[in-house]
Write a protein that holds these residues in place. Sequence first.
Motif, short mmCIF file in Angstrom:
data_model
loop_
_atom_site.label_atom_id
_atom_site.label_comp_id
_atom_site.label_asym_id
_atom_site.label_seq_id
_atom_site.Cartn_x
_atom_site.Cartn_y
_atom_site.Cartn_z
N SER A 97 0.81 -1.23 0.00
CA SER A 97 0.00 0.00 0.00
C SER A 97 0.83 1.27 0.00
CB SER A 97 -0.98 0.01 1.18
OG SER A 97 -0.27 0.01 2.40
N GLY A 98 2.04 1.24 0.53
CA GLY A 98 2.87 2.44 0.55
C GLY A 98 3.82 2.54 -0.63
N LEU A 99 3.74 1.60 -1.54
CA LEU A 99 4.66 1.59 -2.68
C LEU A 99 4.07 2.33 -3.87
CD1 LEU A 99 5.72 -2.19 -2.57
CD2 LEU A 99 6.90 -0.22 -1.55
N ASP A 100 4.94 2.89 -4.69
CA ASP A 100 4.46 3.51 -5.93
C ASP A 100 4.08 2.38 -6.91
OD1 ASP A 100 6.69 2.83 -7.78
OD2 ASP A 100 7.86 4.15 -6.48
N PRO A 101 3.32 2.70 -7.98
CA PRO A 101 2.84 1.65 -8.89
C PRO A 101 3.93 0.76 -9.48
CG PRO A 101 1.67 3.69 -9.31
CD PRO A 101 2.75 4.01 -8.31
N THR A 102 5.07 1.33 -9.78
CA THR A 102 6.17 0.52 -10.33
C THR A 102 6.65 -0.51 -9.32
OG1 THR A 102 6.86 2.38 -11.70
CG2 THR A 102 8.47 0.62 -11.37
N MET A 103 6.84 -0.07 -8.10
CA MET A 103 7.30 -0.99 -7.05
C MET A 103 6.20 -1.99 -6.67
SD MET A 103 10.42 -0.51 -6.68
CE MET A 103 10.79 -1.49 -5.26
N GLN A 104 4.93 -1.59 -6.75
CA GLN A 104 3.84 -2.54 -6.51
C GLN A 104 3.91 -3.67 -7.53
OE1 GLN A 104 0.28 -0.12 -6.61
NE2 GLN A 104 0.16 -0.05 -4.38
N ASP A 105 4.11 -3.32 -8.81
CA ASP A 105 4.23 -4.34 -9.85
C ASP A 105 5.43 -5.26 -9.59
OD1 ASP A 105 2.00 -3.39 -11.21
OD2 ASP A 105 3.18 -2.27 -12.70
N ARG A 106 6.53 -4.70 -9.17
CA ARG A 106 7.71 -5.52 -8.87
C ARG A 106 7.45 -6.45 -7.69
NH1 ARG A 106 13.21 -2.25 -8.91
NH2 ARG A 106 13.96 -4.37 -8.58
N PHE A 107 6.72 -5.93 -6.69
CA PHE A 107 6.38 -6.74 -5.53
C PHE A 107 5.51 -7.93 -5.95
CE2 PHE A 107 3.24 -7.74 -2.22
CZ PHE A 107 4.07 -8.18 -1.22
N ILE A 108 4.47 -7.67 -6.74
CA ILE A 108 3.58 -8.73 -7.20
C ILE A 108 4.36 -9.74 -8.04
CG2 ILE A 108 1.56 -9.26 -8.66
CD1 ILE A 108 0.85 -7.95 -6.00
N SER A 109 5.21 -9.26 -8.92
CA SER A 109 6.04 -10.16 -9.74
C SER A 109 6.91 -11.06 -8.86
CB SER A 109 6.93 -9.37 -10.69
OG SER A 109 6.14 -8.69 -11.64
N PHE A 110 7.48 -10.47 -7.82
CA PHE A 110 8.31 -11.25 -6.89
C PHE A 110 7.47 -12.33 -6.20
CE2 PHE A 110 9.76 -11.89 -2.51
CZ PHE A 110 10.99 -12.47 -2.75
N ILE A 111 6.29 -11.96 -5.73
CA ILE A 111 5.41 -12.92 -5.05
C ILE A 111 5.05 -14.06 -6.00
CG2 ILE A 111 3.08 -13.24 -4.06
CD1 ILE A 111 5.00 -11.80 -2.17
N LEU A 112 4.68 -13.73 -7.23
CA LEU A 112 4.31 -14.76 -8.21
C LEU A 112 5.51 -15.66 -8.55
CD1 LEU A 112 1.98 -12.66 -10.55
CD2 LEU A 112 1.31 -14.41 -8.86
N LYS A 113 6.68 -15.08 -8.64
CA LYS A 113 7.88 -15.86 -8.93
C LYS A 113 8.15 -16.86 -7.80
CE LYS A 113 12.84 -15.24 -9.64
NZ LYS A 113 13.92 -14.26 -9.58
N GLU A 114 8.04 -16.41 -6.58
CA GLU A 114 8.26 -17.29 -5.43
C GLU A 114 7.17 -18.36 -5.35
OE1 GLU A 114 11.03 -17.33 -3.32
OE2 GLU A 114 11.66 -16.08 -5.01
N LYS A 115 5.95 -17.99 -5.66
CA LYS A 115 4.84 -18.95 -5.67
C LYS A 115 5.10 -20.04 -6.70
CE LYS A 115 0.24 -18.68 -7.16
NZ LYS A 115 -0.97 -17.92 -7.36
N ASN A 116 5.58 -19.65 -7.89
CA ASN A 116 5.90 -20.61 -8.95
C ASN A 116 7.04 -21.54 -8.56
OD1 ASN A 116 3.86 -19.78 -10.65
ND2 ASN A 116 5.15 -18.28 -11.69
N ARG A 117 7.87 -21.09 -7.64
CA ARG A 117 8.97 -21.93 -7.14
C ARG A 117 8.49 -22.89 -6.05
NH1 ARG A 117 13.40 -18.37 -4.95
NH2 ARG A 117 14.37 -20.39 -4.55
N GLY A 118 7.19 -22.84 -5.74
CA GLY A 118 6.63 -23.77 -4.75
C GLY A 118 6.54 -23.22 -3.35
N LYS A 119 6.80 -21.94 -3.19
CA LYS A 119 6.73 -21.33 -1.86
C LYS A 119 5.28 -21.09 -1.47
CE LYS A 119 11.19 -20.67 -1.62
NZ LYS A 119 12.16 -20.18 -0.75
N THR A 120 4.99 -21.19 -0.18
CA THR A 120 3.70 -20.81 0.37
C THR A 120 3.86 -19.43 0.96
OG1 THR A 120 3.10 -23.09 0.87
CG2 THR A 120 1.94 -21.36 2.08
N ILE A 121 2.97 -18.53 0.57
CA ILE A 121 3.07 -17.14 1.01
C ILE A 121 1.75 -16.75 1.66
CG2 ILE A 121 3.35 -14.75 0.24
CD1 ILE A 121 4.92 -16.11 -2.20
#
Length: 151
Positions: free
Chosen positions: A3-27
């Motif tokens: 919520s405190g991130l600018d739109p670019t950093m929000q997109d990077r955050f979501i991309s990171f979460i999805l990447k970790e999820k694809n690696r089998g991580k539970t978040i």
Amino acid sequence: PSSGLDPTMQDRFISFILKEKNRGKTILLSSHIFSEVDSCCDRIAIIKDGRIVSRFHADDLRHKSLKQYHILYPDREKKEEAEKALKDKGYRIENSSLTPLRFSVFSEDRDINKLLTDIPRGFTDFSEKKETLEDYFMTFYKEDKSFGGIR
């Protein structure tokens, strides 16, 4: 968390979460940014007053069987006649707070053809209202909703 991130950093955050999820991580993600939850979560729980009041798979909401349709009539008389006819056939009806000539009818997805033949002629608009995660979440705060899952 974003919520405190600018739109670019929000997109990077979501991309990171999805990447970790694809690696089998539970978040475990706690957020009121519904688009964020919807884009990266497979399972969702709604908490109210410190208790889980609903838990479901994200796809269950996207593909739920009970659908809401908006119907618009050109005048009050035709609208009221249509509402009565559909109520008499057992449909659940809700009036629109925004447009007095519009109402909603609820139908199971499998019964859409029956609904289309049951709707009295003369309407000027017919559309499905897609329920969002935010819509579903808010039902627990707008009314005294019984606890459960997606139907």
